[in-house]
Design a protein around this motif. Structure first.
Motif, short mmCIF file in Angstrom:
data_model
loop_
_atom_site.label_atom_id
_atom_site.label_comp_id
_atom_site.label_asym_id
_atom_site.label_seq_id
_atom_site.Cartn_x
_atom_site.Cartn_y
_atom_site.Cartn_z
N SER A 39 0.82 -1.22 0.00
CA SER A 39 0.00 0.00 0.00
C SER A 39 0.85 1.26 0.00
CB SER A 39 -0.93 0.00 1.22
OG SER A 39 -0.20 -0.18 2.42
N GLU A 40 2.17 1.12 0.21
CA GLU A 40 3.08 2.26 0.18
C GLU A 40 3.96 2.27 -1.06
OE1 GLU A 40 3.34 4.90 2.35
OE2 GLU A 40 1.46 4.09 3.14
N GLY A 41 3.80 1.30 -1.94
CA GLY A 41 4.64 1.21 -3.13
C GLY A 41 5.21 -0.19 -3.28
N ASP A 42 6.09 -0.36 -4.26
CA ASP A 42 6.64 -1.68 -4.57
C ASP A 42 8.11 -1.76 -4.19
OD1 ASP A 42 4.15 -1.80 -5.76
OD2 ASP A 42 4.93 -1.74 -7.82
N PHE A 43 8.57 -2.98 -3.96
CA PHE A 43 10.00 -3.24 -3.85
C PHE A 43 10.27 -4.66 -4.31
CE2 PHE A 43 8.29 -4.23 0.38
CZ PHE A 43 8.83 -5.48 0.66
N VAL A 44 11.52 -4.93 -4.69
CA VAL A 44 11.92 -6.25 -5.20
C VAL A 44 13.05 -6.79 -4.35
CG1 VAL A 44 12.87 -7.53 -7.16
CG2 VAL A 44 11.19 -5.70 -7.56
N SER A 190 15.56 -3.20 -5.64
CA SER A 190 14.88 -2.01 -6.16
C SER A 190 13.71 -1.68 -5.23
CB SER A 190 14.38 -2.21 -7.59
OG SER A 190 13.30 -3.13 -7.64
N GLY A 191 13.34 -0.41 -5.21
CA GLY A 191 12.23 0.01 -4.36
C GLY A 191 12.63 0.30 -2.93
N MET A 192 13.90 0.62 -2.70
CA MET A 192 14.31 0.94 -1.33
C MET A 192 13.61 2.21 -0.85
SD MET A 192 16.13 -0.61 0.94
CE MET A 192 16.60 -0.23 2.64
N GLU A 196 11.89 2.89 2.74
CA GLU A 196 12.09 4.09 3.53
C GLU A 196 10.76 4.70 3.96
OE1 GLU A 196 14.92 5.89 4.68
OE2 GLU A 196 15.74 3.89 4.36
N LYS A 197 9.75 4.65 3.10
CA LYS A 197 8.42 5.13 3.48
C LYS A 197 7.88 4.32 4.66
CE LYS A 197 6.91 6.74 -1.09
NZ LYS A 197 5.93 6.50 -2.19
N ILE A 218 0.07 -0.85 6.77
CA ILE A 218 0.88 -1.02 5.55
C ILE A 218 0.69 -2.46 5.10
CG2 ILE A 218 3.19 -0.94 4.55
CD1 ILE A 218 3.88 1.15 6.70
N VAL A 219 -0.04 -2.61 4.02
CA VAL A 219 -0.50 -3.93 3.58
C VAL A 219 0.33 -4.44 2.41
CG1 VAL A 219 -2.49 -5.26 2.75
CG2 VAL A 219 -2.84 -3.31 4.29
#
Length: 228
Positions: A39-44, A190-192, A196-197, A218-219
């Protein structure tokens, strides 16, 4: 000796590429990647079966089973780590498969440490209790690294936390819970910025936890194996 314009152009291009790639994590050949949509974005996350095989196998099976979908980051400590993968949005702990054997000493011997962006398995006080929960280091946490026991029985010389010990029976060190640390098995590639968010979200009480719970849930919407 003269240098052609074409050679100079190629050299300039190489320097430009090197500059562009500076700070970008190198990808391990053939290492599986898992994309988390939150819910705050993506990361890999890139995982390393050559360094922590049973841990990675366990983690990827949970991903393939879509276990992480709908779970939350339930523990966020700004100057430590962010942890998730075990509780749903109602703070109910999801049932898991049996715990796995600890592989921390093997992985740290192969170069994986609890540094910024590295991913490790969460566990209880029992070193062999890791199931599905994981955490991402947001600072360097060397104190979480497993301690490799020097050769010998008894171990002639052992240093830990600024103290020196001599002639310690090997089993006392090998089996000491405090020396197992936490098994690192992957890295955020990626998506650090998303991590951080999560790290900087306001926290407080939530569900059964008195502290460190994001006040805005944060889902993890999905976690899937993707191509590098």
């Amino acid at each position: 000796m003269s240098v052609s314009r074409r050679t100079l152009a190629r050299a300039a291009a190489a320097v430009s590429l090197a500059s562009a790639l500076a700070g970008v994590p190198a990808l391990a050949a053939g290492a599986p990647h898992v994309k988390f949509v939150t819910s705050e974005g993506d990361f890999v996350i890139e995982v390393y079966p050559d360094k922590a095989p049973k841990t990675v196998e366990n983690f990827l099976q949970y991903v393939k089973d879509k276990f992480y979908d709908g779970t939350i980051f339930h523990r966020v400590i700004k100057n430590f780590m962010v942890q998730g993968g075990g509780f749903d949005k109602d703070y109910k702990q999801k049932p898991t498969r049996p715990a796995i054997a600890h592989e921390g000493r093997e992985s740290v011997a192969k170069g994986l440490h609890n540094t910024v962006g590295m991913v490790a398995m969460a566990r209880t006080g029992d070193p062999n209790s890791a199931t599905a929960q994981f955490f991402i280091n947001v600072v360097d946490n060397s104190r979480l690294d497993p301690v490799i026991i020097p050769p010998g029985d008894p171990v002639p010389h052992f240093e830990y936390m600024g103290q020196t010990y001599e002639n310690v029976p090997r089993k006392n060190l090998v089996n000491h819970p405090q020396l197992f640390g936490y098994t690192v098995f992957g890295k955020v590639v990626s998506g650090m910025d998303t991590v951080e968010k999560i790290r900087n979200t306001p926290t407080g009480a939530g569900g059964p936890f008195p502290t460190d719970v994001p006040q805005k849930p944060i889902v993890i919407e999905s976690a899937r194996v993707v191509s590098p």
